[in-house]
Design a protein around this motif. Structure first.
Motif, short mmCIF file in Angstrom:
data_model
loop_
_atom_site.label_atom_id
_atom_site.label_comp_id
_atom_site.label_asym_id
_atom_site.label_seq_id
_atom_site.Cartn_x
_atom_site.Cartn_y
_atom_site.Cartn_z
N ASP A 218 0.83 -1.21 0.00
CA ASP A 218 0.00 0.00 0.00
C ASP A 218 0.86 1.26 0.00
O ASP A 218 0.52 2.27 -0.65
CB ASP A 218 -0.99 0.00 1.17
N ARG A 221 2.28 1.67 -3.54
CA ARG A 221 1.28 2.19 -4.50
C ARG A 221 1.21 3.71 -4.43
O ARG A 221 1.04 4.39 -5.45
CB ARG A 221 -0.10 1.60 -4.19
N ASP A 235 -2.15 -6.40 -0.46
CA ASP A 235 -1.36 -5.70 0.54
C ASP A 235 -0.50 -6.65 1.37
O ASP A 235 0.46 -6.23 2.01
CB ASP A 235 -2.28 -4.91 1.48
#
Length: 278
Positions: A218, A221, A235
């Motif tokens: 996460d 990203r 994740d």
């Protein structure tokens, strides 16, 4: 010595991790940047769990170099797994043979190692006598790495993996010191039961070989929203590697000295690693 990687997360083709990264493990077999040797060509191994048969991992091993093995290339394009190990070997003195290639397997467990027991020839007999007699016949090769594995199984790997590894290191250090070896243990180790993954970085000298873990997906990203790969994995996806697979900013974190990590569902953990005196 050796280079290795451990992957846990969204099921992927092995090719995605083994071959595609800019500094993949295959590239490292010829051009290692952080290893003791630049070339790691004394055999290789891959172990993986299928979603259908998680109780027993599959293994592929060969004594040739990974960089030109057609069977590995073929396999990587067709095998998909949520958890796999890969290892390229640079022998520290034991024979180049399939039974000495990592990963090693016992039941549902897989184990691989980079490093060495210093002056292993001096302590081999002492350590062999500490392996549970019921396990001794399962030892197939001649490496210090496999001996470490079966000592850990003997000392309770099924019930307490960190404790078993700590007790293993404790007896190896004691035996080494009894034989006049100043710094008996050098290790980065990965071990898994197919559900959780543990990685250890430790040396008696306090100067361990390199080891890295990937940043949370996460977070990556947010740093790199244009990378399609990061949109395809969960994740929970994590990589642990001897050296980074590329130069993506923010992607890799050094495992601290004398530390072990646990990769499992939820928040991963880092803990101090201290051998248990024998």
């Amino acid at each position: 010595m050796c280079r290795w990687l451990a992957y846990s997360g969204t099921p992927l083709l092995l090719d995605t991790i083994l071959y595609r990264p800019a500094h993949s493990l295959i590239d490292q077999s010829l051009h290692s940047r952080m290893g003791v040797e630049t070339t790691n060509g004394d055999g290789f191994g891959v172990g993986w769990y299928s979603q259908e048969a998680i109780e027993t991992p599959a293994l592929l091993k060969d004594i040739g170099p990974a960089w030109n093995n057609r069977n590995l290339r073929e396999l990587a394009d067709h095998v998909r797994s949520p958890l796999f190990f890969a290892h390229i070997r640079a022998s520290t003195g034991t024979a180049v043979q399939q039974t000495n290639c990592h990963p090693f397997r016992h039941g549902r467990w897989m184990w691989m190692h980079n490093g060495a027991i210093a002056d292993f020839h001096l302590v081999r007999r002492d350590l062999s006598l500490l392996v549970d007699p019921r396990l001794y016949s399962d030892i197939e090769g001649t490496t210090d790495s496999e001996m470490m594995f079966y000592l850990a199984v003997t000392f309770g790997l099924d019930e307490d993996p960190p404790g078993a590894v700590a007790r293993m290191v404790g007896v190896v250090e004691r035996s080494g010191h009894d034989h006049g070896v100043e710094f008996p243990v050098q290790m980065t180790i990965a071990v898994t039961d197919g559900e959780r993954l543990w990685a250890f970085r430790y040396s008696s000298q306090g100067a361990s070989r390199s080891l890295f873990y990937s940043t949370r997906v996460d977070t990556l990203r947010e740093l790199h929203p244009d990378l399609a790969f990061l949109r395809e994995v969960s994740d929970e996806t994590r990589l642990i590697v001897s050296e980074p697979l590329g130069d993506l900013p923010g992607a890799w974190n050094a495992v601290p000295e004398s530390t072990y990590g646990v990769v499992h569902a939820g928040v991963d953990e880092l803990h101090r690693f201290v051998p248990e005196p024998a």
